[in-house]
Motif scaffolding. Structure first.
Motif, PDB file in Angstrom:
ATOM      1  N   TYR B  27      23.835  19.123  14.049  1.00 34.19           N
ATOM      2  CA  TYR B  27      24.128  18.755  15.437  1.00 34.19           C
ATOM      3  C   TYR B  27      23.753  17.291  15.533  1.00 34.19           C
ATOM      4  N   ASN B  30      20.552  16.249  13.705  1.00 34.69           N
ATOM      5  CA  ASN B  30      19.719  17.428  13.480  1.00 34.69           C
ATOM      6  C   ASN B  30      20.354  18.345  12.429  1.00 34.69           C
ATOM      7  N   ALA B  32      20.554  21.522  11.077  1.00 36.15           N
ATOM      8  CA  ALA B  32      20.099  22.823  11.588  1.00 36.15           C
ATOM      9  C   ALA B  32      20.209  23.950  10.568  1.00 36.15           C
ATOM     10  N   PRO B  51      12.012  32.888  13.310  1.00 39.91           N
ATOM     11  CA  PRO B  51      11.465  32.341  14.553  1.00 39.91           C
ATOM     12  C   PRO B  51      12.507  31.583  15.374  1.00 39.91           C
ATOM     13  N   SER B  52      12.223  31.458  16.636  1.00 42.81           N
ATOM     14  CA  SER B  52      13.126  30.769  17.552  1.00 42.81           C
ATOM     15  C   SER B  52      13.441  29.363  17.031  1.00 42.81           C
ATOM     16  N   GLY B  53      14.700  29.019  17.046  1.00 46.80           N
ATOM     17  CA  GLY B  53      15.110  27.679  16.633  1.00 46.80           C
ATOM     18  C   GLY B  53      15.325  27.525  15.143  1.00 46.80           C
ATOM     19  N   CYS B  54      15.236  28.619  14.368  1.00 47.76           N
ATOM     20  CA  CYS B  54      15.383  28.512  12.911  1.00 47.76           C
ATOM     21  C   CYS B  54      16.842  28.431  12.490  1.00 47.76           C
ATOM     22  N   GLY B  55      17.774  28.689  13.416  1.00 49.87           N
ATOM     23  CA  GLY B  55      19.184  28.525  13.080  1.00 49.87           C
ATOM     24  C   GLY B  55      19.996  29.810  12.976  1.00 49.87           C
ATOM     25  N   LYS B  56      19.444  30.928  13.445  1.00 50.40           N
ATOM     26  CA  LYS B  56      20.170  32.199  13.353  1.00 50.40           C
ATOM     27  C   LYS B  56      21.489  32.155  14.123  1.00 50.40           C
ATOM     28  N   SER B  57      21.407  31.714  15.385  1.00 51.58           N
ATOM     29  CA  SER B  57      22.626  31.680  16.201  1.00 51.58           C
ATOM     30  C   SER B  57      23.604  30.672  15.632  1.00 51.58           C
ATOM     31  N   THR B  58      23.070  29.552  15.178  1.00 51.16           N
ATOM     32  CA  THR B  58      23.925  28.516  14.601  1.00 51.16           C
ATOM     33  C   THR B  58      24.692  29.062  13.404  1.00 51.16           C
ATOM     34  N   ARG B  61      27.325  31.599  14.413  1.00 51.39           N
ATOM     35  CA  ARG B  61      28.513  30.983  15.004  1.00 51.39           C
ATOM     36  C   ARG B  61      29.435  30.361  13.959  1.00 51.39           C
ATOM     37  N   GLN B 105      24.249  36.109  23.105  1.00 49.46           N
ATOM     38  CA  GLN B 105      22.878  36.304  23.550  1.00 49.46           C
ATOM     39  C   GLN B 105      22.838  36.584  25.056  1.00 49.46           C
ATOM     40  N   GLU B 187      21.438  38.822  19.493  1.00 50.71           N
ATOM     41  CA  GLU B 187      20.479  39.502  20.372  1.00 50.71           C
ATOM     42  C   GLU B 187      21.173  40.343  21.441  1.00 50.71           C
TER      43      GLU B 187
HETATM   44  N1  LIG Z   1      24.578  23.388  21.085  1.00 49.71           N
HETATM   45  C1  LIG Z   1      23.613  22.738  20.438  1.00 49.71           C
HETATM   46  N2  LIG Z   1      23.537  21.400  20.461  1.00 49.71           N
HETATM   47  C2  LIG Z   1      22.562  20.744  19.787  1.00 49.71           C
HETATM   48  N3  LIG Z   1      21.609  21.331  19.056  1.00 49.71           N
HETATM   49  C3  LIG Z   1      21.638  22.683  18.982  1.00 49.71           C
HETATM   50  C4  LIG Z   1      22.624  23.453  19.658  1.00 49.71           C
HETATM   51  N4  LIG Z   1      22.393  24.759  19.403  1.00 49.71           N
HETATM   52  C5  LIG Z   1      21.315  24.803  18.607  1.00 49.71           C
HETATM   53  N5  LIG Z   1      20.861  23.556  18.337  1.00 49.71           N
HETATM   54  C6  LIG Z   1      19.699  23.238  17.492  1.00 49.71           C
HETATM   55  O1  LIG Z   1      19.843  23.859  16.238  1.00 49.71           O
HETATM   56  C7  LIG Z   1      18.623  24.460  15.800  1.00 49.71           C
HETATM   57  C8  LIG Z   1      18.842  25.946  15.612  1.00 49.71           C
HETATM   58  O2  LIG Z   1      19.103  26.568  16.853  1.00 49.71           O
HETATM   59  P1  LIG Z   1      19.639  28.034  16.997  1.00 49.71           P
HETATM   60  O3  LIG Z   1      20.067  28.234  18.402  1.00 49.71           O
HETATM   61  O4  LIG Z   1      20.628  28.315  15.937  1.00 49.71           O
HETATM   62  O5  LIG Z   1      18.290  28.865  16.694  1.00 49.71           O
HETATM   63  P2  LIG Z   1      18.004  30.422  16.798  1.00 49.71           P
HETATM   64  O6  LIG Z   1      17.401  30.808  15.503  1.00 49.71           O
HETATM   65  O7  LIG Z   1      19.217  31.143  17.223  1.00 49.71           O
HETATM   66  O8  LIG Z   1      16.893  30.488  17.921  1.00 49.71           O
HETATM   67  P3  LIG Z   1      16.638  31.594  19.050  1.00 49.71           P
HETATM   68  O9  LIG Z   1      15.982  32.713  18.340  1.00 49.71           O
HETATM   69  O10 LIG Z   1      15.703  30.916  19.993  1.00 49.71           O
HETATM   70  O11 LIG Z   1      17.942  31.965  19.675  1.00 49.71           O
HETATM   71  C9  LIG Z   1      17.606  24.109  16.870  1.00 49.71           C
HETATM   72  O12 LIG Z   1      16.901  22.981  16.422  1.00 49.71           O
HETATM   73  C10 LIG Z   1      18.427  23.797  18.095  1.00 49.71           C
HETATM   74  O13 LIG Z   1      17.783  22.822  18.882  1.00 49.71           O
END
Ligand SMILES: Nc1ncnc2c1ncn2[C@@H]1O[C@H](COP(=O)(O)OP(=O)(O)OP(=O)(O)O)[C@@H](O)[C@H]1O
Ligand SMILES: [Mg+2]
Lengths: 237, 265
Positions: B27, B30, B32, B51-58, B61, B105, B187
């Motif tokens: 991103y 960043n 990710a 953990p939150s922010g580790c990149g699962k949703s990324t 997607r 989510q 989730e």
């Molecule tokens: N739309 C976006 N624009 C910019 N940065 C993003 C975006 N979505 C996620 N990120 C960044 O990418 C990294 C991974 O985020 P992601 O949402 O994939 O985490 P996650 O594991 O799904 O967390 P959670 O469990 O809180 O949902 C984070 O550092 C987040 O700040």
């Protein structure tokens, strides 16, 4: 040991159940030693005390298992925590069985003190019991220290106990053949030796649980089985 | 260790459905997702934990090119579905997303009736030839989303008027209506009560006989209950990926162990 949990109450629960298991282990160690001493010193009161104290060991087992069940229900343990709870339950079961064998030794001692002693046998049995008690002590230490190498050592020492049993078995057989009046006493002594040999198997199982706890795998290589003496009187087929 | 639950539902040998090869996601600056290699099996539920922010949703997607819609997001490496590169220019992302459905989510029903929320996908993909067929699909989907009984008398009411948990189940119904081959769930149960959660988990297990399901969850117990494979992500890396039974009894990496046992890592 491993890092603390974020929820510190979880650590306290795990510590409590393990502390109770160790306390139970202490009672069982004492039961082995007291049972063997009561035989050697022909102390009927001590034998009676071992028999009475077994109740306490049984109660500890129930308590440890209840605490373990509660931990599973409330904390849903995983990985090393799960292995801890599983091994606690198995070890408490092994300890309870060792306690039962000590109690049985004490019962037979209460009979034996009223009979003519068979020379040397009681001290041989005490030595055998002492080895098993030492194995148990080391197995429990290995548990506390999460020391897989020490547990492995305990596992291998079970072979010595088997050898002591085989030697005693031959000795009792000789006595019985020499003089049929020795048969009753020797039969009791033989069952005592057999009980101690079985204790060794349970202690070995505890050591194996420690290895599982530490490595996540049960040791798979079967322990070396040596002498076939105890089977020589059994019918073939 | 073999996952013994596999014997419960009769499933033939699992083929690789999705393959990720050296996947990177940025991103802007960043980084990710870092160098992720993964093989996701067909007819299997795969859980992504971490953990939150580790990149699962990324990472999730990436699997249906949802990241294409995010400004400044760049995906590198290769991702294949049935051995075909999904980032190939010839691939139509809309067609891809019909095959690889997604539940987000946060529940996001369209501002339309409950009926139309579910009927939308089947309509645009021509899955029903008449109203009666469509009615059947809508009912079946709502049943699979474990929400039919609650909405059957008000199919014309707006989807946005449902409770949060009901909206999420509506979105699940909408996602399964097009009979996707892969279902991605981010989730999906975070807004559901235990009964609806159990119903969704039962649905996931049922879907597994035909589809590949990937679920992101923060509930260790949910991952353990529904999945056969678990992937643990940490700071954008895929740290450990194995049979779920193995991850939860004997994880190999200390970071995985700390995470799933709730230790300070
Ligand atoms: N739309 C976006 N624009 C910019 N940065 C993003 C975006 N979505 C996620 N990120 C960044 O990418 C990294 C991974 O985020 P992601 O949402 O994939 O985490 P996650 O594991 O799904 O967390 P959670 O469990 O809180 O949902 C984070 O550092 C987040 O700040
Ligand atoms: Mg997320």
């Amino acid at each position: 040991m491993s890092k603390p949990h974020i929820t510190s109450a979880y650590d306290r629960d795990l510590e409590a159940v393990q502390a109770h298991l160790m306390k139970m282990g202490g009672l069982v160690e004492a039961a082995i030693i007291d049972a063997a001493n009561s035989l050697e010193t022909r102390d009927e009161d001590l034998a009676e005390q071992v028999r009475r104290n077994d109740r306490q060991i049984d109660e500890m087992e129930t308590r440890v298992n209840e605490e373990a069940a509660r931990l599973i229900a409330l904390r849903a343990p995983t990985a090393v925590d799960l292995r801890t709870v599983l091994t606690v339950m198995k070890i408490s079961n092994n300890l309870e069985r060792v306690g039962d064998y000590a109690k049985n030794m004490a019962k037979r001692t209460s009979v034996l003190v009223h009979m003519t002693p068979i020379e040397g046998s009681a001290s041989d049995i005490r030595r055998m019991a002492k080895s098993v008690e030492l194995m148990l002590k080391d197995a429990l230490d290995a548990y506390i220290q999460r020391d897989g190498a020490l547990a492995e050592d305990v596992r291998l020492r079970d072979r010595e106990v088997d050898q002591m049993y085989n030697a005693l078995f031959r000795q009792f057989l000789t006595y019985m053949m020499e003089d049929p009046r020795h048969i009753t006493g020797c039969m009791h002594l033989h069952f005592i030796a057999k009980n101690i040999e079985r204790m060794g198997d349970h202690v070995t199982s505890i050591a194996e649980q420690v290895i599982y706890l530490v490595t996540g795998e049960m040791p798979d290589d079967a322990r070396p089985k040596g002498d076939k003496t105890p089977y020589m009187a059994e019918p073939r087929g | 260790m073999n996952d013994m639950r596999i014997v419960e539902r009769d499933v033939e040998t699992r083929e690789i459905k999705i393959r990720g090869d050296k996947v990177q996601v940025f991103y802007g600056d960043n980084h990710a997702i870092k160098d992720v290699d993964i093989e996701i099996q067909d007819k299997t539920v795969t859980a992504f934990i971490g953990p939150s922010g580790c990149g699962k949703s990324t990472f999730l997607r990436c699997l249906n090119r949802m990241n294409d819609t995010i400004e400044g997001c760049r995906v590198e490496g290769e991702i294949t579905l049935d051995e075909e590169d999904i980032y190939n220019k010839q691939v139509d992302p809309v067609q891809l997303r019909a095959k690889v459905g997604m539940v987000f989510q946060k529940p996001n029903p369209f501002p339309k009736s409950i009926y139309d929320n579910v009927a939308y996908g089947p309509r645009i993909h021509g899955l029903a030839s008449n109203k009666a067929d469509l009615d059947v699909i809508v009912e079946k989907s709502l049943r699979r989303g474990a929400i039919w009984d609650e909405v059957k008398d008000r199919l014309d009411a707006p989807g946005t008027g449902l409770s949060g948990g009901q909206q999420q189940r509506l979105c699940i119904a909408r996602a399964v209506a097009t009979e996707p081959e892969v279902l991605l769930m981010d989730e999906p149960c975070s807004a559901l009560d235990p009964i609806a959660t159990a119903q969704v988990e039962e649905l996931i297990d049922e879907l597994r006989t035909n589809y590949s399901v990937v679920i992101v969850t923060h509930s260790m117990q949910q991952a353990a209950r529904v999945s056969q494979k678990t992937a643990f992500f940490h700071l954008g890396n895929l740290v450990e990926y194995n049979e779920t039974g193995e991850i939860f009894t004997n994880p190999k990496d200390p970071r995985t162990e700390s995470y799933i046992t709730g230790r300070i890592g």
